[in-house]
Design a protein around this motif. Structure first.
Motif, PDB file in Angstrom:
ATOM      1  N   THR A   1      -3.684   5.633   7.765  1.00 19.31           N
ATOM      2  CA  THR A   1      -2.632   6.201   8.424  1.00 19.31           C
ATOM      3  C   THR A   1      -1.378   6.526   7.725  1.00 19.31           C
ATOM      4  OG1 THR A   1      -1.562   3.920   9.002  1.00 19.31           O
ATOM      5  CG2 THR A   1      -3.304   4.757  10.586  1.00 19.31           C
ATOM      6  N   LEU A   2      -1.099   5.566   6.509  1.00 21.40           N
ATOM      7  CA  LEU A   2      -0.219   6.107   5.572  1.00 21.40           C
ATOM      8  C   LEU A   2      -0.320   7.358   4.927  1.00 21.40           C
ATOM      9  CD1 LEU A   2       0.432   2.456   3.961  1.00 21.40           C
ATOM     10  CD2 LEU A   2       1.656   3.625   6.082  1.00 21.40           C
TER      11      LEU A   2
ATOM     12  N   GLY B   1      -2.607   9.280  11.271  1.00 15.45           N
ATOM     13  CA  GLY B   1      -1.506   8.715  11.011  1.00 15.45           C
ATOM     14  C   GLY B   1      -0.352   9.810  11.320  1.00 15.45           C
TER      15      GLY B   1
ATOM     16  N   THR C   1      -4.857   1.411   7.092  1.00 20.08           N
ATOM     17  CA  THR C   1      -3.693   1.753   5.808  1.00 20.08           C
ATOM     18  C   THR C   1      -3.871   3.357   5.843  1.00 20.08           C
ATOM     19  OG1 THR C   1      -4.367  -0.113   4.585  1.00 20.08           O
ATOM     20  CG2 THR C   1      -3.258   1.386   3.470  1.00 20.08           C
TER      21      THR C   1
ATOM     22  N   ILE D   1       3.535   9.397  12.856  1.00 16.73           N
ATOM     23  CA  ILE D   1       4.910  10.055  11.967  1.00 16.73           C
ATOM     24  C   ILE D   1       5.414  10.955  12.666  1.00 16.73           C
ATOM     25  CG2 ILE D   1       5.421  10.988   9.957  1.00 16.73           C
ATOM     26  CD1 ILE D   1       3.176   9.431   8.617  1.00 16.73           C
TER      27      ILE D   1
ATOM     28  N   TYR E   1       1.973  10.365   5.305  1.00 24.04           N
ATOM     29  CA  TYR E   1       3.151  10.408   4.669  1.00 24.04           C
ATOM     30  C   TYR E   1       3.352  11.449   3.517  1.00 24.04           C
ATOM     31  CZ  TYR E   1       5.624   6.619   7.217  1.00 24.04           C
ATOM     32  OH  TYR E   1       6.377   6.079   8.166  1.00 24.04           O
TER      33      TYR E   1
ATOM     34  N   SER F   1       0.913  -1.365  -0.052  1.00 28.79           N
ATOM     35  CA  SER F   1       0.042  -0.014   0.206  1.00 28.79           C
ATOM     36  C   SER F   1       0.768   1.203  -0.030  1.00 28.79           C
ATOM     37  CB  SER F   1      -0.939   0.143   1.290  1.00 28.79           C
ATOM     38  OG  SER F   1      -1.790  -1.203   1.438  1.00 28.79           O
ATOM     39  N   PHE F   2       1.889   1.220   0.706  1.00 29.03           N
ATOM     40  CA  PHE F   2       2.868   2.475   0.778  1.00 29.03           C
ATOM     41  C   PHE F   2       3.539   2.910  -0.308  1.00 29.03           C
ATOM     42  CE2 PHE F   2       6.936   4.464   2.483  1.00 29.03           C
ATOM     43  CZ  PHE F   2       6.443   5.644   2.541  1.00 29.03           C
TER      44      PHE F   2
END
Length: 238
Positions: free
Chosen positions: A164-165, A175, A162, A179, A168, A74-75
């Motif tokens: 939470t990514l 998320g 997911t 981070i 980024y 996913s990332f």
């Protein structure tokens, strides 16, 4: 133990209602991406799954596509889509990645729900002169609803974790605290953000568990609750 207490103290402190990423706003952003992705995925996967389950065709292709989609990191997919669509469309890139993650479990729940139905019920509907559309809506869709809701439940849990990514690529959500806590080595903030995501996932899981139970037709629930009668023993002849 001290880290857990510090994380809970940070999570429930009054300061979490203020600042650049207050907890209520972060939770709304997180839920917004989650439900938007699941809704779009449902519009794609449910009709496709019903067609597969009703006709019995294309199941192998669907299983292969679902397996391939689940194998994609996913990332890495989010970063790839951001590079392809551009930084100005990072929200769309992240949403596409979440949709692709949500499609496989919804697709599986849609066609599995129809495949689990006793074919004698479908044949009886055809014998009564029902069209294929009527069979789908009046017989297959209601009886397969429980497994469809199970697929939606699985999709929501996967996506809510997911999302939470998204932080980024600077899209906020719960998320962000994870981070930022990792970057600043504020481990109570990191753990607090993780606890917030876990609590949200548990709440959503509980809601969908209730919906899944409610999706079972009433006569089937009554049949499960009814006590099974033991057959009477026949006395042996003298």
């Amino acid at each position: 133990m001290n880290l857990l207490l510090d994380a809970l103290a940070w999570l429930f402190s009054p300061d979490r209602l203020e600042g650049s990423n207050p907890l209520p706003h972060a939770m709304l952003v997180h839920l917004g991406y989650t439900f938007a992705a699941v809704a779009i995925a449902a519009l794609i996967a449910i009709p496709a799954g019903w067609v597969i389950g009703h006709t019995g065709r294309g199941r192998e292709i669907a299983v292969g596509i679902s397996g391939a989609a689940r194998a994609i990191p996913s990332f890495g997919l989010i970063l790839l889509l951001v590079l392809l669509l551009g930084v100005t469309r990072r929200a769309e890139a992240a949403l596409i990645a979440f949709v692709l993650l949500a499609i496989p479990p919804i697709l599986a729940g849609a066609y599995a729900g129809l495949e689990a139905i006793d074919r004698r019920l479908v044949d009886a509907g055809r014998a009564q002169g029902m069209t294929e559309w009527q069979i789908l809506w009046r017989i297959e869709a209601p009886l397969g609803l429980s497994l469809l809701v199970a697929g939606l439940r699985s999709a929501v849990l996967q996506v809510v974790a997911t999302v939470t990514l998204a932080a980024y690529v600077n899209l906020g959500g719960l998320g962000y605290d994870i981070i930022q806590g990792l970057q600043l080595r504020r481990f109570e903030q990191l753990a607090g953000g993780a606890i917030a995501v876990a609590i949200l996932a548990l709440v959503l899981d509980g809601v969908f568990a209730v919906l899944q139970r409610a999706a079972v037709p009433a006569h089937l629930r009554a049949a499960k609750r009814a006590p099974k009668r033991r057959p009477h023993s026949v006395p042996a002849a003298a």
